[in-house]
Write a protein that holds these residues in place. Structure first.
Motif, PDB file in Angstrom:
ATOM      1  N   PRO A  96     -11.462 -21.406  22.009  1.00 10.85           N
ATOM      2  CA  PRO A  96     -10.577 -22.015  23.008  1.00 10.85           C
ATOM      3  C   PRO A  96      -9.154 -21.485  22.858  1.00 10.85           C
ATOM      4  O   PRO A  96      -8.676 -21.255  21.741  1.00 10.85           O
ATOM      5  CB  PRO A  96     -10.657 -23.509  22.668  1.00 10.85           C
ATOM      6  N   ARG A  97      -8.491 -21.298  23.973  1.00 10.72           N
ATOM      7  CA  ARG A  97      -7.186 -20.634  23.991  1.00 10.72           C
ATOM      8  C   ARG A  97      -6.173 -21.283  23.044  1.00 10.72           C
ATOM      9  O   ARG A  97      -5.490 -20.581  22.300  1.00 10.72           O
ATOM     10  CB  ARG A  97      -6.641 -20.621  25.428  1.00 10.72           C
ATOM     11  N   ASP A  98      -6.051 -22.593  23.077  1.00 13.48           N
ATOM     12  CA  ASP A  98      -5.062 -23.261  22.234  1.00 13.48           C
ATOM     13  C   ASP A  98      -5.334 -23.018  20.753  1.00 13.48           C
ATOM     14  O   ASP A  98      -4.402 -22.827  19.964  1.00 13.48           O
ATOM     15  CB  ASP A  98      -5.030 -24.762  22.516  1.00 13.48           C
ATOM     16  N   GLU A 110     -13.007 -29.485  17.057  1.00 10.23           N
ATOM     17  CA  GLU A 110     -13.804 -29.137  18.224  1.00 10.23           C
ATOM     18  C   GLU A 110     -13.697 -27.645  18.530  1.00 10.23           C
ATOM     19  O   GLU A 110     -14.709 -26.971  18.769  1.00 10.23           O
ATOM     20  CB  GLU A 110     -13.341 -29.941  19.437  1.00 10.23           C
ATOM     21  N   GLY A 111     -12.480 -27.101  18.504  1.00 10.72           N
ATOM     22  CA  GLY A 111     -12.285 -25.681  18.781  1.00 10.72           C
ATOM     23  C   GLY A 111     -12.964 -24.805  17.745  1.00 10.72           C
ATOM     24  O   GLY A 111     -13.565 -23.776  18.086  1.00 10.72           O
ATOM     25  N   VAL A 114     -16.687 -24.824  18.479  1.00 11.96           N
ATOM     26  CA  VAL A 114     -17.027 -23.993  19.645  1.00 11.96           C
ATOM     27  C   VAL A 114     -16.999 -22.516  19.271  1.00 11.96           C
ATOM     28  O   VAL A 114     -17.914 -21.747  19.618  1.00 11.96           O
ATOM     29  CB  VAL A 114     -16.059 -24.277  20.810  1.00 11.96           C
ATOM     30  N   ALA A 115     -15.963 -22.088  18.560  1.00  8.75           N
ATOM     31  CA  ALA A 115     -15.838 -20.686  18.172  1.00  8.75           C
ATOM     32  C   ALA A 115     -16.993 -20.260  17.271  1.00  8.75           C
ATOM     33  O   ALA A 115     -17.562 -19.172  17.436  1.00  8.75           O
ATOM     34  CB  ALA A 115     -14.502 -20.456  17.472  1.00  8.75           C
ATOM     35  N   MET A 116     -17.358 -21.115  16.333  1.00  8.01           N
ATOM     36  CA  MET A 116     -18.456 -20.781  15.420  1.00  8.01           C
ATOM     37  C   MET A 116     -19.801 -20.763  16.155  1.00  8.01           C
ATOM     38  O   MET A 116     -20.650 -19.903  15.895  1.00  8.01           O
ATOM     39  CB  MET A 116     -18.488 -21.789  14.279  1.00  8.01           C
ATOM     40  N   ASP A 117     -19.986 -21.699  17.060  1.00  6.50           N
ATOM     41  CA  ASP A 117     -21.264 -21.770  17.767  1.00  6.50           C
ATOM     42  C   ASP A 117     -21.478 -20.543  18.641  1.00  6.50           C
ATOM     43  O   ASP A 117     -22.543 -19.909  18.602  1.00  6.50           O
ATOM     44  CB  ASP A 117     -21.316 -23.034  18.628  1.00  6.50           C
ATOM     45  N   ASN A 154      -1.966 -12.393  14.468  1.00  8.42           N
ATOM     46  CA  ASN A 154      -2.394 -12.964  15.746  1.00  8.42           C
ATOM     47  C   ASN A 154      -3.906 -13.033  15.928  1.00  8.42           C
ATOM     48  O   ASN A 154      -4.376 -13.486  16.976  1.00  8.42           O
ATOM     49  CB  ASN A 154      -1.765 -12.220  16.934  1.00  8.42           C
ATOM     50  N   TYR A 155      -4.677 -12.602  14.936  1.00  6.94           N
ATOM     51  CA  TYR A 155      -6.135 -12.735  15.058  1.00  6.94           C
ATOM     52  C   TYR A 155      -6.567 -14.180  14.796  1.00  6.94           C
ATOM     53  O   TYR A 155      -7.592 -14.623  15.284  1.00  6.94           O
ATOM     54  CB  TYR A 155      -6.839 -11.759  14.103  1.00  6.94           C
ATOM     55  N   ASN A 156      -5.801 -14.854  13.976  1.00  4.94           N
ATOM     56  CA  ASN A 156      -5.895 -16.300  13.803  1.00  4.94           C
ATOM     57  C   ASN A 156      -7.317 -16.785  13.485  1.00  4.94           C
ATOM     58  O   ASN A 156      -7.971 -16.223  12.622  1.00  4.94           O
ATOM     59  CB  ASN A 156      -5.294 -17.003  15.019  1.00  4.94           C
ATOM     60  N   ILE A 157      -7.789 -17.783  14.202  1.00  7.83           N
ATOM     61  CA  ILE A 157      -9.058 -18.424  13.840  1.00  7.83           C
ATOM     62  C   ILE A 157     -10.242 -17.476  13.914  1.00  7.83           C
ATOM     63  O   ILE A 157     -11.270 -17.675  13.249  1.00  7.83           O
ATOM     64  CB  ILE A 157      -9.309 -19.661  14.736  1.00  7.83           C
TER      65      ILE A 157
END
Length: 253
Positions: A96-98, A110-111, A114-117, A154-157
């Motif tokens: 998710p963008r945020d 939650e984010g 979603v990213a892992m799934d 900026n690669y972040n999560i």
């Protein structure tokens, strides 16, 4: 030269003609493989269907990897038309963008889920569905990035997410090796794909990568596709579990 005549290859993650997945699909087809493609939704369909026609893909179906019905429909179609799979290419990542633009420590539960799934567990689900169809062995590939093992601004999560993806590749390779199924992560340097442009200051990252790489050239989707086609071949049957840099040496300096 290796050939893939008679091979059946499923490529998941084509969004347009700049996608890494498209580079893989085109290279696999050029070496003789029959291709199945998916598109994520109706918005993407007009971009993907002409590409499917270009590689003569008789199977081109919608696939949101979170949708079990669409997943089952894809593999039912493959089972009915082909009866087997030789190659699976998974080139999907999302956050998710945020959460993508924030600090890792601020990522929402939650984010993160979603990213892992979508980015990791969907690869395992696709392998699980493909496994019984890989009756003569096969090759499963996904796409990672240097941010899995080093901090990339900026690669972040997506860094922790890709780290989990690479660990999943190793475990899946260990579990499936006796069945003649290899599992790989392709790790190109920065590429200007639609997904990557969601990162902050991505143009600066591209410029810095080209300057830093020993070849002073960014990887292309053609580079990634050529490597993927080789890994799909019988000549690479004894290679598995690796993360393969395709980046002009970007990752070594």
């Amino acid at each position: 030269m290796f050939r893939l005549d008679g091979y059946k290859a499923v490529v998941i993650g084509v969004a347009n003609d700049q996608s890494i997945a498209w580079g893989c699909a085109r290279a696999l087809h050029a070496q003789g493989a029959e291709i199945a493609l998916t598109y994520v939704n109706e918005k993407a369909k007009p971009y993907v269907v002409p590409l499917a026609e270009e590689v003569d893909a008789k199977i081109c179906l919608p696939l949101d990897v979170r949708d079990a019905d669409q997943t089952n429909a894809l593999f039912d179609a493959i089972r009915a038309q082909w009866g087997r799979i030789d190659t699976l290419v998974h080139s999907i990542a999302f956050a998710p963008r945020d959460d993508l633009h924030g600090r890792v420590i601020d990522t929402s539960a939650e984010g993160f889920g979603v990213a892992m799934d979508i980015s990791v567990h969907s690869f395992l689900r696709m392998i699980r569905m493909a496994e019984p169809l890989m009756v003569r062995g096969g090759t499963c590939m996904t796409v990672s990035f240097l941010g899995a093992t080093r901090v990339v601004e900026n690669y972040n999560i997506m860094g922790p997410v890709k780290a989990a993806l690479e660990a999943s590749v190793r475990y899946a390779a260990a579990e499936l090796g006796t069945k003649g199924i290899s599992v790989h992560a392709l790790s190109p340097g920065p590429l200007k794909t639609r997904a990557a442009t969601g990162l902050s200051d991505f143009d600066a990252l591209l410029s810095a990568a080209a300057e830093r790489a020993p070849t002073h050239q960014l990887a292309t989707i053609e580079d990634v596709g050529a490597y993927a086609a080789f890994l799909a071949s019988r000549e690479a049957f004894n290679v598995t579990g690796g993360v393969h840099p395709i980046d002009g040496g970007y990752s070594i300096v």
